[in-house]
Write a protein that holds these residues in place. Structure first.
Motif, PDB file in Angstrom:
ATOM      1  N   LYS A  50       0.862  -1.216   0.103  1.00 17.48           N
ATOM      2  CA  LYS A  50       0.052  -0.022  -0.058  1.00 17.48           C
ATOM      3  C   LYS A  50       0.817   1.405   0.120  1.00 17.48           C
ATOM      4  O   LYS A  50       0.339   2.202  -0.703  1.00 17.48           O
ATOM      5  CB  LYS A  50      -1.015  -0.109   1.106  1.00 17.48           C
ATOM      6  N   LYS A  51       2.214   1.088   0.695  1.00 15.40           N
ATOM      7  CA  LYS A  51       3.064   2.613   0.697  1.00 15.40           C
ATOM      8  C   LYS A  51       3.396   2.904  -0.666  1.00 15.40           C
ATOM      9  O   LYS A  51       3.472   4.104  -0.978  1.00 15.40           O
ATOM     10  CB  LYS A  51       4.068   2.072   1.566  1.00 15.40           C
ATOM     11  N   ARG A  52       3.744   1.885  -1.440  1.00 12.09           N
ATOM     12  CA  ARG A  52       3.993   2.228  -3.015  1.00 12.09           C
ATOM     13  C   ARG A  52       2.952   2.999  -3.839  1.00 12.09           C
ATOM     14  O   ARG A  52       3.170   3.551  -4.616  1.00 12.09           O
ATOM     15  CB  ARG A  52       4.500   0.922  -3.704  1.00 12.09           C
ATOM     16  N   ASN A  53       1.751   2.985  -3.250  1.00 12.22           N
ATOM     17  CA  ASN A  53       0.533   3.326  -3.990  1.00 12.22           C
ATOM     18  C   ASN A  53       0.810   4.943  -3.898  1.00 12.22           C
ATOM     19  O   ASN A  53       0.103   5.586  -4.748  1.00 12.22           O
ATOM     20  CB  ASN A  53      -0.515   2.764  -3.829  1.00 12.22           C
ATOM     21  N   LYS A  54       1.277   5.264  -2.954  1.00 11.99           N
ATOM     22  CA  LYS A  54       1.391   6.805  -3.113  1.00 11.99           C
ATOM     23  C   LYS A  54       2.803   7.453  -3.335  1.00 11.99           C
ATOM     24  O   LYS A  54       2.841   8.742  -3.368  1.00 11.99           O
ATOM     25  CB  LYS A  54       1.390   7.067  -1.214  1.00 11.99           C
ATOM     26  N   TYR A  55       3.552   6.542  -3.951  1.00 17.98           N
ATOM     27  CA  TYR A  55       4.614   7.081  -4.476  1.00 17.98           C
ATOM     28  C   TYR A  55       4.440   7.965  -5.842  1.00 17.98           C
ATOM     29  O   TYR A  55       3.788   7.616  -6.920  1.00 17.98           O
ATOM     30  CB  TYR A  55       5.719   6.010  -5.035  1.00 17.98           C
ATOM     31  N   LYS A  56       4.860   9.286  -5.791  1.00 17.09           N
ATOM     32  CA  LYS A  56       4.718  10.054  -6.831  1.00 17.09           C
ATOM     33  C   LYS A  56       5.759  10.888  -7.562  1.00 17.09           C
ATOM     34  O   LYS A  56       5.946  11.453  -8.619  1.00 17.09           O
ATOM     35  CB  LYS A  56       3.659  11.194  -6.652  1.00 17.09           C
ATOM     36  N   GLU A  57       6.889  10.525  -6.732  1.00 18.56           N
ATOM     37  CA  GLU A  57       8.126  10.936  -7.500  1.00 18.56           C
ATOM     38  C   GLU A  57       9.166  10.017  -7.555  1.00 18.56           C
ATOM     39  O   GLU A  57       9.188   8.961  -7.182  1.00 18.56           O
ATOM     40  CB  GLU A  57       8.820  12.169  -6.378  1.00 18.56           C
ATOM     41  N   ILE A  58      10.339  10.341  -8.285  1.00 17.88           N
ATOM     42  CA  ILE A  58      11.239   9.086  -8.588  1.00 17.88           C
ATOM     43  C   ILE A  58      11.931   9.109  -7.313  1.00 17.88           C
ATOM     44  O   ILE A  58      12.318   7.859  -7.318  1.00 17.88           O
ATOM     45  CB  ILE A  58      12.272   9.930  -9.711  1.00 17.88           C
ATOM     46  N   GLU A  59      12.224  10.016  -6.534  1.00 15.83           N
ATOM     47  CA  GLU A  59      12.922   9.614  -5.370  1.00 15.83           C
ATOM     48  C   GLU A  59      12.394   8.839  -4.486  1.00 15.83           C
ATOM     49  O   GLU A  59      13.055   7.934  -3.724  1.00 15.83           O
ATOM     50  CB  GLU A  59      13.328  10.661  -4.796  1.00 15.83           C
ATOM     51  N   ASP A  60      10.762   8.560  -4.588  1.00 17.60           N
ATOM     52  CA  ASP A  60      10.084   7.781  -3.520  1.00 17.60           C
ATOM     53  C   ASP A  60      10.536   6.300  -4.075  1.00 17.60           C
ATOM     54  O   ASP A  60      10.784   5.427  -3.330  1.00 17.60           O
ATOM     55  CB  ASP A  60       8.669   7.726  -3.975  1.00 17.60           C
TER      56      ASP A  60
END
Length: 372
Positions: free
Chosen positions: A2-12
């Motif tokens: 679920k955490k990765r569903n919030k990734y919006k930037e390359i650095e994430d």
């Protein structure tokens, strides 16, 4: 997961240890491949992060740490000076403050990849508004994205029967099936739209800072992220144009109505609209008119072969048809206000003898045994 569903930037992605493990060793214990397939709108970010990680494999040099730090600092200062974008600067600072990332960037710089670094981050920044629109208006997980990386226009057929002629270096996000009482798509670049009529389900095109509303018509929108203006040109029907801010009820400015052969220019810096009632009086717009916007689709006793040539010229498609069987076929019809699939249906129905067509990308095949 679920955490990765919030990734919006390359650095994430770069900061995620399981992502780095997947890219370096192909050991996908965290299910990244399935996640990427389920989230096609994140695929570009995943690809950019992958390229960064591949760059780690560049051999290190014998320069001292002080030399690396000084060179890296000077390069980032040049990049920040060119960008002049607060959001972009914020992303660069975040990356710079990541210790392990400094070492990677230093290797890239001394491996003659600094230009690549700048290019990728400039591209990422230019798509921010496009991605923000999608996040603000719809569930991004339910959208398909078509990117035209070729040197010729591409045809996209939407589920409602509408068609889009997407120009090179452009992309369109759209649902597989339009649900609810609205039809919404998201454009970055340039495209010509032919919208199927459905008064109870208006069609919206979000492009940079403007939104264009139609019911059934044909029009062109030019909205490249790096251009200073957004342009809308109407071929048939009527469209209504508003700014995204006004569409969100934060302003009382009235929407602008455009009729056939009228255009609009939205100046992004000043957030102002200029309506052009005679496109021949505006040299820039007049020179940009494409074949599909000026060819007539009214045919009176015209050979089918000539009709096919007109369609090929307008849509940059190739039509394969039985020339001998249709050699003597002539048609009288008007196809001005129909999307491409509807045009083809009307032609096949007029020819008769169970004529039909298939379409694979920009290749169209007509199946027929001859005219009625």
């Amino acid at each position: 997961m679920k955490k990765r569903n919030k990734y919006k930037e390359i650095e994430d992605f770069l900061a995620d240890e399981s992502f780095r493990l997947w890219m370096k060793s192909k050991n996908d214990v965290a299910g990244w491949e399935d996640w990427t397939l389920d989230h096609p709108n994140r695929a570009k970010l995943v690809e950019e992060a992958r390229l960064w990680l591949l760059a780690m494999k560049v051999p290190e040099n014998n320069l001292s740490q002080e030399q690396l730090d000084n060179a890296l600092q000077n390069t980032w200062l040049k990049i920040e000076h060119k960008e002049q974008n607060r959001k972009m600067e914020h992303k660069l600072v975040q990356l710079w403050n990541t210790g392990w990332f400094r070492n990677i960037a230093a290797i890239l710089i001394f491996s003659l990849l600094s230009f690549y670094v700048y290019t990728n981050y400039f591209t990422a920044a230019s798509t921010d508004f496009y991605n923000e629109q999608i996040l603000a208006h719809t569930d991004e997980e339910g959208l398909l994205e078509q990117i035209n990386n070729s040197n010729k226009p591409q045809i996209i057929n939407l589920s409602d029967g509408s068609s889009v002629l997407l120009q090179p270096k452009s992309k369109l996000s759209y649902p597989k099936v339009f649900m609810g009482n609205e039809r919404k798509v998201y454009l970055s670049g340039e495209a010509f739209f032919e919208i199927s009529k459905n008064p109870g389900k208006p069609f919206f095109v979000h492009a940079n800072e403007i939104v264009t509303k139609v019911v059934g018509t044909s029009f062109r929108i030019k909205a490249y992220n790096n251009d200073s203006d957004v342009e809308v040109l109407v071929r048939t029907g009527k469209v209504k144009v508003n700014s995204e801010k006004n569409d969100n009820n934060t302003s009382n400015q009235k929407e602008i109505v455009l009729l056939p052969n009228q255009a609009l220019r939205f100046e992004r810096r000043n957030q102002t609209f200029k309506k052009i009632t005679d496109i021949t009086s505006d040299q820039s717009i007049h020179n940009s008119v494409r074949s599909i916007e000026q060819l007539s689709f009214d045919f009176t006793d015209i050979p089918v072969s000539q009709i096919f040539k007109t369609i090929e010229q307008a849509y940059s498609v190739e039509i394969d048809y039985p020339k001998e069987e249709l050699e003597k076929c002539h048609l009288t019809t008007s196809l001005n206000d129909q999307p491409l699939p509807e045009k083809l249906k009307i032609i096949c129905k007029s020819i008769g003898n169970n004529s039909s067509y298939t379409m694979n990308g920009n290749q169209i095949t007509i199946l027929s045994k001859g005219c009625n």
